[in-house]
Design a protein around this motif. Structure first.
Motif, mmCIF file in Angstrom:
data_model
loop_
_atom_site.group_PDB
_atom_site.id
_atom_site.type_symbol
_atom_site.label_atom_id
_atom_site.label_comp_id
_atom_site.label_asym_id
_atom_site.label_seq_id
_atom_site.Cartn_x
_atom_site.Cartn_y
_atom_site.Cartn_z
ATOM 1 N N GLY A 37 0.892 -1.142 0.348
ATOM 2 C CA GLY A 37 -0.300 0.470 -0.170
ATOM 3 C C GLY A 37 1.018 1.335 0.162
ATOM 4 N N GLU A 60 2.276 -0.802 -5.037
ATOM 5 C CA GLU A 60 1.255 0.339 -5.015
ATOM 6 C C GLU A 60 0.621 -0.576 -5.946
ATOM 7 N N THR A 126 -0.256 -5.257 -7.812
ATOM 8 C CA THR A 126 -1.348 -5.925 -7.143
ATOM 9 C C THR A 126 -0.951 -7.048 -6.328
ATOM 10 N N THR A 157 -3.107 -1.112 2.976
ATOM 11 C CA THR A 157 -4.085 -1.130 2.576
ATOM 12 C C THR A 157 -5.283 -0.005 2.581
ATOM 13 N N ALA A 161 -10.164 0.952 0.702
ATOM 14 C CA ALA A 161 -9.279 -0.420 -0.577
ATOM 15 C C ALA A 161 -11.024 -0.434 -0.922
#
Length: 421
Positions: A37, A60, A126, A157, A161
């Motif tokens: 994150g 990220e 991701t 995150t 999110a």
């Protein structure tokens, strides 16, 4: 010592492949923690670690830092709390920033923060899974093409999110626009239209105000009781006043004071269809995490009739919305100000620290920041940027102590090798 870390990393890299049934394109050993994150929480942890000499890798999923702020917030957004309660560790806001910085000013602050502490996230990464390998003694953090192997993992995150989209009966029948506030930028495209805003939190209230300022006709769905407080009282921010009073008085007395002053300044909100909860605003926040609304001008628009308060929705039809009171009304668009949720259960293969139900740490603040086997959480306190900053400092201190201990172990191992040779 660095050479030995490289050897250790190569061994972890080799063992990583041995534990896979199928290979991925690349396996990377990270000597410090992996932070999932690149929002304010992740940046805060990385900066605190950097200040203590501990390297980290920030992953990220988007193509920029603070993607929620940059890509999924409306244009008129300001920080709802004074800037001194929203700054990240080790760096204050510029003196020329207003008390409540704008969205762009906050983004500029975050970009300067990342630059100052040389935090360079790996973008477009991701995380699809993160799991602790007890045989290996490392966390295995997988993206589409890369696996990162590390001793420490920080989930950053946050609580926001994924957008929460409620299931409303008849949504597929409604022929007009339905959007979540994550897609809303400005009321300009709704000029002259009737818009129903679902959700009466800070975002819902502010979107209604923005719609009014762009000559739209908004209504707001209020299903539950809500505390509305003035953003400032007696010349000070309501939040700052609350924090100061809590140093001297019990929470219930502070709640009573806030409600008394709010009644004098705002009037009886129940007459407007905005009933207050039985529990005081601070106690309710402490128990459930539900944040009181800090009024920035919306209440005046409700009093004047420019914003209409509606009850809950029963169902949607082709052009109309049926409410639980039996009334029906036509709208040109619906905006869902229904908030966000954590996505941790979708990628973290761990069920001890985080709840599978809501994706938040099971242990309440201030004890939810640390788990087992080098797992940490930041940005899940329901206390905004102030809570995230507090946890970031704790996490950095804890990892640094482990890091120094490990460094001593590696140094002793090196001396042992030298004496043998």
């Amino acid at each position: 010592m660095d050479y030995l870390r490289e050897i250790e990393g190569k061994r972890a890299h080799d063992r990583c492949y041995n534990f896979h049934e199928k290979k991925i394109e690349k396996c990377v050993y990270v000597p410090g923690p992996v932070i999932v994150g690149g929002g304010p929480s992740g940046l805060a942890v990385a900066a605190c670690l950097k200040s203590k000499g501990v390297p980290s890798v920030v992953l990220e999923r988007s193509n920029c830092i603070a993607s929620l702020w940059q890509l999924k917030t409306y244009d008129r957004l300001h920080l709802h709390l004074p800037k001194q309660f929203c700054e990240l560790p080790l760096m204050s806001f510029p003196n020329d920033f207003p008390t409540y910085p704008t969205k762009q000013q906050f983004i500029n602050y975050l970009e300067n923060y990342a630059k100052t502490f040389d935090v360079n996230p790996v973008f477009n990464q991701t995380v699809v899974s993160a799991e602790y390998d007890r045989n290996l003694g490392f966390w295995r953090v997988k993206t589409a093409a890369t696996e990162y192997v590390c001793r420490w993992l920080v989930a950053a995150t946050g609580e926001n999110a994924e957008a929460v989209v409620p299931g409303i009966e008849g949504m597929e029948e409604f022929s007009e626009s339905i959007m979540h506030t994550c897609l809303y930028k400005s009321g300009e495209i709704f000029r002259g239209k009737k818009v129903l805003v679902v959700g009466c939190g800070n975002s819902g209230m502010e979107v209604c105000l923005d719609l009014c300022n762009h000559n739209a006709t908004p209504s707001i769905v209020v299903r539950h009781a809500v505390h509305i407080l003035p953003q400032e009282m007696l010349g000070k921010s309501t939040f700052g006043m609350s924090m100061w009073l809590l140093k001297w008085l019990p929470m219930r007395l502070v709640d009573g004071f806030l409600l008394m002053v709010s009644r004098l300044m705002l009037g009886d909100t129940s007459r407007l269809g905005l009933d207050r909860p039985q529990t005081g605003p601070l106690e309710l926040k402490n128990l459930s995490g539900k944040t009181p609304v800090l009024d920035v001008g919306t209440l005046a628009k409700i009093k004047s009739g420019d914003i209409k308060v509606c009850p809950g929705i029963r169902r949607l039809k082709h052009h109309t919305v049926e409410f639980v009171n039996g009334k029906a009304e036509k709208f040109d668009a619906i905006i869902l100000a229904t908030g966000y949720k954590s996505n941790v259960p979708s990628w973290l293969k761990e069920r001890e620290m985080f709840s599978e139900k809501d994706g938040l740490p099971k242990r309440p603040f201030p004890n939810g920041w640390k788990g087992e086997s080098g797992l940490y959480a930041v940005g899940f306190t329901k206390r905004g940027l102030l809570g995230a900053s507090m946890d970031a400092k704790r996490i950095a201190d804890d990892i640094q102590s482990c890091w120094l201990s490990e460094s001593k172990h590696v140094t002793a191992f090196a001396r042992s090798l030298l004496s043998q040779s």
